[in-house]
Motif scaffolding. Structure first.
Motif, PDB file in Angstrom:
ATOM      1  N   SER A  54      93.460 -15.468  88.027  1.00 35.45           N
ATOM      2  CA  SER A  54      93.850 -14.769  89.253  1.00 35.45           C
ATOM      3  C   SER A  54      95.368 -14.750  89.410  1.00 35.45           C
ATOM      4  N   ALA A  55      96.020 -15.825  89.011  1.00 33.07           N
ATOM      5  CA  ALA A  55      97.483 -15.870  89.059  1.00 33.07           C
ATOM      6  C   ALA A  55      98.075 -14.904  88.033  1.00 33.07           C
ATOM      7  N   MET A  56      97.398 -14.757  86.886  1.00 26.81           N
ATOM      8  CA  MET A  56      97.868 -13.808  85.868  1.00 26.81           C
ATOM      9  C   MET A  56      97.884 -12.386  86.417  1.00 26.81           C
ATOM     10  N   SER A  57      96.825 -12.005  87.118  1.00 27.55           N
ATOM     11  CA  SER A  57      96.784 -10.642  87.659  1.00 27.55           C
ATOM     12  C   SER A  57      97.805 -10.473  88.787  1.00 27.55           C
ATOM     13  N   ALA A  58      98.048 -11.522  89.564  1.00 24.28           N
ATOM     14  CA  ALA A  58      99.067 -11.448  90.618  1.00 24.28           C
ATOM     15  C   ALA A  58     100.461 -11.302  90.011  1.00 24.28           C
ATOM     16  N   VAL A  59     100.722 -12.025  88.925  1.00 28.95           N
ATOM     17  CA  VAL A  59     102.014 -11.917  88.241  1.00 28.95           C
ATOM     18  C   VAL A  59     102.166 -10.529  87.625  1.00 28.95           C
ATOM     19  N   ALA A  60     101.106 -10.007  87.032  1.00 33.69           N
ATOM     20  CA  ALA A  60     101.158  -8.664  86.453  1.00 33.69           C
ATOM     21  C   ALA A  60     101.510  -7.633  87.516  1.00 33.69           C
ATOM     22  N   LEU A  61     100.883  -7.741  88.667  1.00 28.14           N
ATOM     23  CA  LEU A  61     101.176  -6.813  89.762  1.00 28.14           C
ATOM     24  C   LEU A  61     102.623  -6.968  90.228  1.00 28.14           C
ATOM     25  N   ALA A  62     103.110  -8.201  90.281  1.00 31.65           N
ATOM     26  CA  ALA A  62     104.498  -8.454  90.681  1.00 31.65           C
ATOM     27  C   ALA A  62     105.468  -7.782  89.704  1.00 31.65           C
ATOM     28  N   TYR A  63     105.219  -7.925  88.395  1.00 33.61           N
ATOM     29  CA  TYR A  63     106.083  -7.272  87.404  1.00 33.61           C
ATOM     30  C   TYR A  63     105.952  -5.746  87.473  1.00 33.61           C
ATOM     31  N   GLU A  64     104.750  -5.264  87.729  1.00 27.56           N
ATOM     32  CA  GLU A  64     104.544  -3.820  87.797  1.00 27.56           C
ATOM     33  C   GLU A  64     105.355  -3.191  88.933  1.00 27.56           C
ATOM     34  N   HIS A  65     105.423  -3.885  90.068  1.00 28.66           N
ATOM     35  CA  HIS A  65     106.093  -3.330  91.245  1.00 28.66           C
ATOM     36  C   HIS A  65     107.436  -3.977  91.550  1.00 28.66           C
ATOM     37  N   GLY A  66     107.856  -4.962  90.741  1.00 28.85           N
ATOM     38  CA  GLY A  66     109.150  -5.604  90.969  1.00 28.85           C
ATOM     39  C   GLY A  66     109.204  -6.447  92.226  1.00 28.85           C
ATOM     40  N   VAL A  67     108.143  -7.182  92.514  1.00 29.34           N
ATOM     41  CA  VAL A  67     108.089  -8.035  93.706  1.00 29.34           C
ATOM     42  C   VAL A  67     108.414  -9.471  93.297  1.00 29.34           C
ATOM     43  N   GLY A  68     109.617  -9.931  93.643  1.00 32.40           N
ATOM     44  CA  GLY A  68     110.033 -11.292  93.314  1.00 32.40           C
ATOM     45  C   GLY A  68     110.552 -11.450  91.904  1.00 32.40           C
ATOM     46  N   VAL A  69     110.440 -10.415  91.101  1.00 34.00           N
ATOM     47  CA  VAL A  69     110.940 -10.408  89.724  1.00 34.00           C
ATOM     48  C   VAL A  69     111.491  -9.012  89.434  1.00 34.00           C
ATOM     49  N   GLY A 124      96.986  -8.850  94.361  1.00 30.84           N
ATOM     50  CA  GLY A 124      96.614  -8.685  92.962  1.00 30.84           C
ATOM     51  C   GLY A 124      95.754  -9.808  92.414  1.00 30.84           C
ATOM     52  N   GLY A 125      95.600 -10.880  93.156  1.00 29.11           N
ATOM     53  CA  GLY A 125      94.841 -12.025  92.669  1.00 29.11           C
ATOM     54  C   GLY A 125      93.341 -11.801  92.605  1.00 29.11           C
ATOM     55  N   ASP A 126      92.856 -10.784  93.319  1.00 30.71           N
ATOM     56  CA  ASP A 126      91.417 -10.527  93.343  1.00 30.71           C
ATOM     57  C   ASP A 126      91.038  -9.263  92.573  1.00 30.71           C
ATOM     58  N   MET A 127      91.861  -8.885  91.606  1.00 30.26           N
ATOM     59  CA  MET A 127      91.604  -7.655  90.851  1.00 30.26           C
ATOM     60  C   MET A 127      90.353  -7.806  89.988  1.00 30.26           C
ATOM     61  N   SER A 128      89.539  -6.760  89.972  1.00 25.40           N
ATOM     62  CA  SER A 128      88.343  -6.743  89.128  1.00 25.40           C
ATOM     63  C   SER A 128      88.753  -6.292  87.725  1.00 25.40           C
ATOM     64  N   GLU A 129      87.822  -6.381  86.792  1.00 23.05           N
ATOM     65  CA  GLU A 129      88.088  -5.914  85.427  1.00 23.05           C
ATOM     66  C   GLU A 129      88.444  -4.427  85.445  1.00 23.05           C
ATOM     67  N   TYR A 130      87.744  -3.667  86.267  1.00 18.33           N
ATOM     68  CA  TYR A 130      88.043  -2.241  86.412  1.00 18.33           C
ATOM     69  C   TYR A 130      89.486  -2.034  86.876  1.00 18.33           C
ATOM     70  N   ASP A 131      89.913  -2.787  87.898  1.00 18.53           N
ATOM     71  CA  ASP A 131      91.276  -2.660  88.429  1.00 18.53           C
ATOM     72  C   ASP A 131      92.322  -2.975  87.360  1.00 18.53           C
ATOM     73  N   VAL A 132      92.083  -4.028  86.600  1.00 11.34           N
ATOM     74  CA  VAL A 132      93.033  -4.437  85.558  1.00 11.34           C
ATOM     75  C   VAL A 132      93.125  -3.370  84.471  1.00 11.34           C
ATOM     76  N   LEU A 133      91.969  -2.890  83.998  1.00  6.01           N
ATOM     77  CA  LEU A 133      91.971  -1.864  82.958  1.00  6.01           C
ATOM     78  C   LEU A 133      92.622  -0.566  83.450  1.00  6.01           C
ATOM     79  N   SER A 134      92.368  -0.199  84.700  1.00  9.63           N
ATOM     80  CA  SER A 134      92.982   1.001  85.270  1.00  9.63           C
ATOM     81  C   SER A 134      94.493   0.856  85.387  1.00  9.63           C
ATOM     82  N   ALA A 135      94.944  -0.313  85.796  1.00 12.06           N
ATOM     83  CA  ALA A 135      96.385  -0.561  85.903  1.00 12.06           C
ATOM     84  C   ALA A 135      97.047  -0.473  84.531  1.00 12.06           C
ATOM     85  N   LEU A 136      96.404  -1.069  83.533  1.00 15.70           N
ATOM     86  CA  LEU A 136      96.929  -0.986  82.163  1.00 15.70           C
ATOM     87  C   LEU A 136      96.985   0.462  81.682  1.00 15.70           C
ATOM     88  N   ALA A 137      95.939   1.223  81.965  1.00  7.82           N
ATOM     89  CA  ALA A 137      95.911   2.638  81.568  1.00  7.82           C
ATOM     90  C   ALA A 137      97.061   3.398  82.207  1.00  7.82           C
TER      91      ALA A 137
END
Length: 172
Positions: A54-69, A124-137
């Motif tokens: 869950s922390a991995m998906s939160a970090v991914a979202l942070a990098y995607e949107h530039g929140v705190g990084v 981003g911590g509660d992202m489903s597999e669908y959400d993660v795959l869609s974000a990657l796409a």
């Protein structure tokens, strides 16, 4: 004795609160605390590096949107891929049967479960597999900044996302 009692009952002038200090303190306690997104992301990154999905998906979202990084599509993609790897059973085993290793493994497992619960509350911590795959796409389709555009990869990820969505709906 009386003199000692009177001396102890008097407060020195410098210890007494100045007029308005208590009002200012009460006022400051009424205001909400400010967010330190950089610090929050640093702690979330530590949990992600320790294997908390869950922390991995939160970090991914942070990098995607530039929140705190600093915004980084490549780092976001790296962490989204890590989420997919972690959700495939990437948990450590408790050991080979040694009582000390089992206790340490159980302690580590309890910490990870608690960290997972906390991380699910993050953006981003509660992202489903669908959400993660869609974000990657989306990331591969856009190819922003430090991530090379790859339309083929984006289509494959969209296909996998549709399958994940179907599985999620069937499991409900």
């Amino acid at each position: 004795m009386r003199a000692w009692g009177r001396a102890c009952s008097r407060r020195p002038r410098e210890v007494r609160p100045r007029k308005g200090v208590l009002a200012a303190l009460a006022d400051s306690l009424q205001r909400p605390l400010g967010k330190d997104e950089t610090l929050a992301t640093r702690y979330t990154l530590q949990a992600a590096e320790a294997g908390v999905a869950s922390a991995m998906s939160a970090v991914a979202l942070a990098y995607e949107h530039g929140v705190g990084v600093e915004e980084s599509a490549a780092k976001a993609a790296k962490w989204y891929r890590a989420v997919l790897g972690a959700s495939g059973g990437g948990r450590d085993e408790a050991g080979d049967g040694n009582r000390g290793e089992r206790a340490e493994g159980a302690e580590r497992e309890a910490w990870r479960d608690e960290a997972e619960e906390e991380a699910r509350r993050l953006a981003g911590g509660d992202m489903s597999e669908y959400d993660v795959l869609s974000a990657l796409a989306r990331l591969y389709e856009a190819g922003d900044g430090d991530l090379r555009r790859d339309e083929r990869m984006a289509r494959e990820l969209e296909f996998l996302a549709r399958g994940a969505r179907r599985r999620e709906r069937e499991s409900r």
